[in-house]
Write an enzyme that holds these catalytic residues in place. Structure first.
Site, PDB file in Angstrom:
ATOM      1  N   LYS A  79       1.063  -1.454   0.112  1.00  0.00           N
ATOM      2  CA  LYS A  79      -0.091  -0.116  -0.142  1.00  0.00           C
ATOM      3  C   LYS A  79       0.566   1.210   0.337  1.00  0.00           C
ATOM      4  O   LYS A  79       2.121   1.871   0.804  1.00  0.00           O
ATOM      5  CB  LYS A  79      -1.202   0.038   1.253  1.00  0.00           C
ATOM      6  CG  LYS A  79      -1.975   1.008   1.827  1.00  0.00           C
ATOM      7  CD  LYS A  79      -2.972   1.516   2.685  1.00  0.00           C
ATOM      8  CE  LYS A  79      -3.659   2.040   2.907  1.00  0.00           C
ATOM      9  NZ  LYS A  79      -4.451   1.847   4.001  1.00  0.00           N
ATOM     10  N   SER A 154      -9.901   1.760   3.125  1.00  0.00           N
ATOM     11  CA  SER A 154      -8.831   2.780   2.242  1.00  0.00           C
ATOM     12  C   SER A 154      -7.661   1.983   0.875  1.00  0.00           C
ATOM     13  O   SER A 154      -7.536   2.016   0.635  1.00  0.00           O
ATOM     14  CB  SER A 154      -8.056   3.683   3.040  1.00  0.00           C
ATOM     15  OG  SER A 154      -6.851   3.246   4.169  1.00  0.00           O
ATOM     16  N   SER A 178      -9.055  -0.264   7.969  1.00  0.00           N
ATOM     17  CA  SER A 178      -9.511  -0.407   5.925  1.00  0.00           C
ATOM     18  C   SER A 178      -8.530  -1.364   5.946  1.00  0.00           C
ATOM     19  O   SER A 178      -7.778  -1.168   4.473  1.00  0.00           O
ATOM     20  CB  SER A 178      -8.332   0.991   6.132  1.00  0.00           C
ATOM     21  OG  SER A 178      -8.691   1.607   5.843  1.00  0.00           O
TER      22      SER A 178
END
Ligand code: GLN
Length: 487
Positions: A79, A154, A178
């Site tokens: 990420k 997210s 997330s």
């Protein structure tokens, strides 16, 4: 044989150890797939093909020289919230466009040391604020099960990449859900570790008292493999705990008979999509048939979680994001003087959701409002933490759905920030209390979208959650389903 991109980490390691495939084959297959299908998914912000090829070659050489490591030759992706030396790290924001950190986050460095092959950086909501990846300043990521649906957020890119077979595992981060929520929207296994289990060094801060990085993969066993590599004390992060890291893979073989699983009534209340509630209840029954003992219990402070989380998270975000001033990192928009430069850089560099949170966070921290909002929220957080301690004195783990509903359509929830916030109602309690949470696929809704359950455990009981996950996955096959898209 199944395709190289659909393997689990355990299968890929076995094939490489037997000399049946090379890290180079595995890496090329992933790079080709990213090139072919990521334009329609949008999981990657940066693909590091050269680095991946170099690392894959080094992995093959190391293996040929008789070496072995926990993730030797395994293609992974990260990420974009985690700093990667020399590789653009944007955190999904324009304000960090072009920023190349001069160091690796500890979690990333540990993956490299374990022999992993880095495929690239993954799409996310700007500064990890959101639940759909629609807040990415670049482009939204799509759900491989249905391209009209969000992959969650997210860490939407982290989930979409594994679900669409563009990495064998990925790292995401979980401040209020997330990791668990996108895993559930995309049919994956993933864990939010206990606060302090994984170093936050190099994890770009959103809410520092909540943030934790953790792995997404296809199975609980693969999650155990990656968690074992990234977990543990780090002198560079004073909030990482010195607690020893168990051998999570060895721990999977333990017994689950007699473990007590609690079902918080408030987490099965009205408002859940009916097939989500039914799938979570069926999973609970499955655990019972595996020898676990079910208990209903009450989580009295459940209603305080959303307000407490959003006040504290926004307060912390407003302080953490003060560092993006156009002077030290990323984008800079030159103004008439220094203050004007700050204003212009921040005005252009941040998206609407980030600005909204900085303003609200600043407000709740300001003199006159601090006691009424921030102070109250911290008091509520203490009560929530204490209640979890009390629940974990009665049960070994809690079971609940991850999200009240399955993946929604683009734009459906975004226009209404309050609805987006309500979607986090089941996940944020774990972050407030600092406990761990494992997300596992447990079914599909009528539209064919994955449903996820979460198992929550007291701090530093990841080993037990993973063992429960392994037992569940040896009795079910939800985790083996792949979107037709990836077929
Ligand atoms: N949706 C929550 C938020 O926007 C959680 C996000 C996260 O865990 N990073 O704050």
């Amino acid at each position: 044989m199944t395709s190289l991109t659909s393997l689990t980490i355990s299968q890929a390691l076995a094939l490489m150890r037997a000399g049946d495939i090379s890290a180079r084959d595995l890496t090329e297959a992933h790079l080709q797939r990213i090139e072919a299908i990521d334009p329609s998914i949008g999981a990657y912000l940066t693909v590091t093909a050269d680095l991946a090829r170099q690392q894959a070659e080094a992995a093959d050489e190391a293996r040929a020289a008789g070496q072995d490591k926990p993730l030797l030759g395994i293609p992974i992706a990260i990420k974009d919230v985690l700093s990667t030396q020399g590789i653009e790290t944007t955190c999904g924001s324009k304000i960090l466009e072009g920023y190349r950190p001069i160091f690796d986050a500890t979690a990333v460095a540990r993956l490299y040391e374990a022999g992993a092959v880095m495929l690239g950086k993954l799409n996310m909501d700007e500064f990890a604020m959101g639940s759909s990846t629609e807040n990415s300043a670049y482009f939204p990521a799509r759900n491989p099960w249905n391209l009209e649906r969000v992959p969650g957020g997210s860490s939407g890119g982290s989930a979409a990449a594994v679900a669409a077979e563009m990495a064998l595992a990925t790292l995401g981060s979980d401040t209020g859900g997330s990791i668990r929520q996108p895993a559930s929207f995309c049919g994956l296994s993933a864990i939010k570790p206990s606060y302090g289990r994984v170093s936050r060094y190099g994890l770009i801060a959103y809410g520092s008292s909540f943030d934790q990085a953790g792995p997404f993969a296809r199975t609980a066993e693969d999650v155990a493999r990656v968690l074992g590599v990234i977990a543990g004390h780090d002198p560079l992060d004073s909030t990482s705990m010195p607690t020893a890291v168990p051998d999570y893979v060895a721990g999977l073989r333990g017994e689950i008979r007699g473990l007590r699983i609690g079902l918080p009534r408030e987490y099965f209340a009205e408002g859940l999509q009916p097939d989500v509630a039914a799938a979570a209840r069926a999973a609970a029954a499955q655990f019972e048939s595996l020898g676990a003992e079910l208990r209903e219990l009450s989580f009295e402070h459940a209603d305080y979680c959303l307000p407490a989380y959003y006040i504290i998270a926004m307060a912390e975000a407003s302080a953490n994001l003060a560092r993006y001033d156009g002077v030290r990192f990323g984008a800079r928009v030159e103004g008439a003087d220094l203050i004007d430069t700050y204003k212009k850089t921040r005005g252009i560099g941040f998206g609407d959701e980030v600005k909204r949170r900085i303003m609200l966070g600043t407000y709740t921290l300001s003199a006159g409002y601090y006691d009424a909002y921030y102070g109250k929220a911290q008091a509520a957080r203490t009560l929530i933490r204490q209640e979890f301690d009390a629940m974990f004195a009665q049960v070994d783990a809690l079971l609940a759905p991850v999200a009240p509903a399955t993946a929604f359509k683009f734009g459906e929830v975004t226009q209404d920030p309050m609805r987006m916030i309500l979607a986090d109602v089941l996940t944020i309690s774990a972050n407030l209390a600092g406990i761990c949470g494992l997300s596992l696929p447990c079914g599909f809704d009528a539209a064919g979208l994955p449903i996820g359950l979460q198992l929550l455990g007291a701090p530093f009981t990841e080993e037990r959650l993973l063992r429960l996950g392994q037992a569940y996955q040896s009795a079910t096959d939800w985790h083996l389903r792949a979107p037709e898209f990836a077929g």
